[in-house]
Design an enzyme around this catalytic site. Sequence first.
Site, mmCIF file in Angstrom:
data_model
loop_
_atom_site.group_PDB
_atom_site.id
_atom_site.type_symbol
_atom_site.label_atom_id
_atom_site.label_comp_id
_atom_site.label_asym_id
_atom_site.label_seq_id
_atom_site.Cartn_x
_atom_site.Cartn_y
_atom_site.Cartn_z
ATOM 1 N N HIS A 118 20.829 5.774 32.102
ATOM 2 C CA HIS A 118 21.616 6.999 31.916
ATOM 3 C C HIS A 118 22.876 6.692 31.120
ATOM 4 C CE1 HIS A 118 23.399 10.882 32.741
ATOM 5 N NE2 HIS A 118 24.516 10.247 33.056
ATOM 6 N N GLY A 169 0.801 -1.232 0.000
ATOM 7 C CA GLY A 169 0.000 0.000 0.000
ATOM 8 C C GLY A 169 0.827 1.271 0.000
ATOM 9 N N VAL A 223 -2.251 18.899 1.612
ATOM 10 C CA VAL A 223 -3.370 19.454 2.376
ATOM 11 C C VAL A 223 -4.345 18.380 2.841
ATOM 12 C CG1 VAL A 223 -3.266 21.733 1.309
ATOM 13 C CG2 VAL A 223 -4.599 19.925 0.207
#
Length: 462
Positions: A441, A38, A267
């Site tokens: 971290h 698609g 748009v």
Amino acid sequence: MKYDIIIIGSGPGGYVTGIRASQLGFKVAIVEKESLGGICLNWGCIPTKALLKSAQVYDYLKHVDEYGLKAEAIDKDFDAVIKRSRGIADGMSKGVAFLMKKNKIDILDGFGKIKVGKKVEVTTEAGKVTEYTADNIIIATGSRSRELPNIPQDGVKVIEYRKAMTLPSQPKSLIVVGSGAIGAEFAHFYNTMGTAVTIVEFQPNLVPIEDIDISKQFERSFKKAGITVMTNASVESVDTSGEGVVATVKTKKGEIKLEADILLSAVGIKSNIENIGLEDVGIIVDRDKILVNDYYQTNIPGYYAIGDVTPGQALAHVASAEGITCVEKLAGLHTEPIDYGNVPGCTYATPEIASVGMTEAKAREAGYELKVGKFPFSASGKATAAGTKDGFVKVIFDAKYGEWLGCHMIGAGVTDMIAEAVLGRKLETTGHEVLKTIHPHPTMSEAVMEAVADAYGEVIHL
Ligand SMILES: Cc1cc2nc3c(=O)[nH]c(=O)nc-3n(C[C@H](O)[C@H](O)[C@H](O)COP(=O)(O)OP(=O)(O)OC[C@H]3O[C@@H](n4cnc5c(N)ncnc54)[C@H](O)[C@@H]3O)c2cc1C
């Protein structure tokens, strides 16, 4: 010629649904008139990300000295960039063909049209017509670029997204109309590659569906990158009679003329619902969308619709989730309706945007008393080391019960970080629980924990 399920369209709605249906024991066929995968795999999500990657690498090369490195004679080959993107799309489409085979799904090449009596008529390119029947038919025919009457697309100077990712040469200048995800991503790609880009947005802010803080930061970043930004502006007409294109733009200060080689119209989308037999079968369509219930059944039993042709967010992951929900229900599984309030949305420009849930304005409008926290990447060790300090994470909680109402991020790699908030919201996680979840971290993801800490007055690194 008889199947349990026939799906029309092989986008992320159709092919994913086919695989899940096959796993559940259904005999499945998918009708496809173009390439498997698609819009998403061939003309949307994937080829655009390939283009954006090329732009990112090019941008890194241009700023290589900031990393203590040297590179000389940096150049680009626009044609090769386009070819790489097309090659990646082709490869993904072949991958879907492999998955179809693996899952024993029949592919019926041609244009599918539904008929009364749960039949599907398939017409091949050569004009051969074959009729198939199924216990259930799923319409997943997707969408295409919406064409506005005052911005007619000629495919050469006024183009839509397919053309924008296959241009034969790089335009020197480009006007992008619309600053949703598609417009923003192309504006960023072409600007980084060296095209002079102007983006025109009718609403007061770029990426207008996002939280206002995100829109403002995005606009700042676009302007810093050299993109000309026009908001509160609408293209009234286009003139292609000269060498390039001249757009007449209405602004608050009056009308102005913009000139460029090419204008990209971004748009919105138009559903592919014409000539597929909806009227013959009596399926109700409202404002360009096929109406369905929580499990994607149309008003006619045995006929279902999913993906861009239905009213939910027009996103690949939504199309897939809708299809899975639909066939799991058909198989008699206990399956919950989709929560459309917890669908993440992403824009893959630089900086990236990722968000889920309510914006601050929407949450206030809904009457919540809020706890809002924000953590800028400028205070993040990982972002500083990586040289990607633009952006922040913003979190919104209900002050009374601690519900995580919304999460909005802008910065490098945030599209890979938003799933934490989606999962947290799905599990009804409170701010306290996020705070007590140890984040690694140094990572960009620490900014989520720190933003939550900020909302509760416990931020460490600010
Ligand atoms: C430039 C661009 C970038 C995008 N980026 C993203 C992104 O990053 N993330 C994201 O989530 N979404 C993105 N999207 C949106 C996403 O591509 C769509 O939401 C998604 O593809 C919809 O899936 P679908 O299965 O409903 O339909 P589609 O993907 O449109 O597939 C429909 C298929 O049906 C076929 N078809 C149509 N009519 C018939 C017929 N009558 N008979 C046979 N076959 C038929 C078509 O050929 C097509 O293959 C992007 C879209 C565009 C245009």
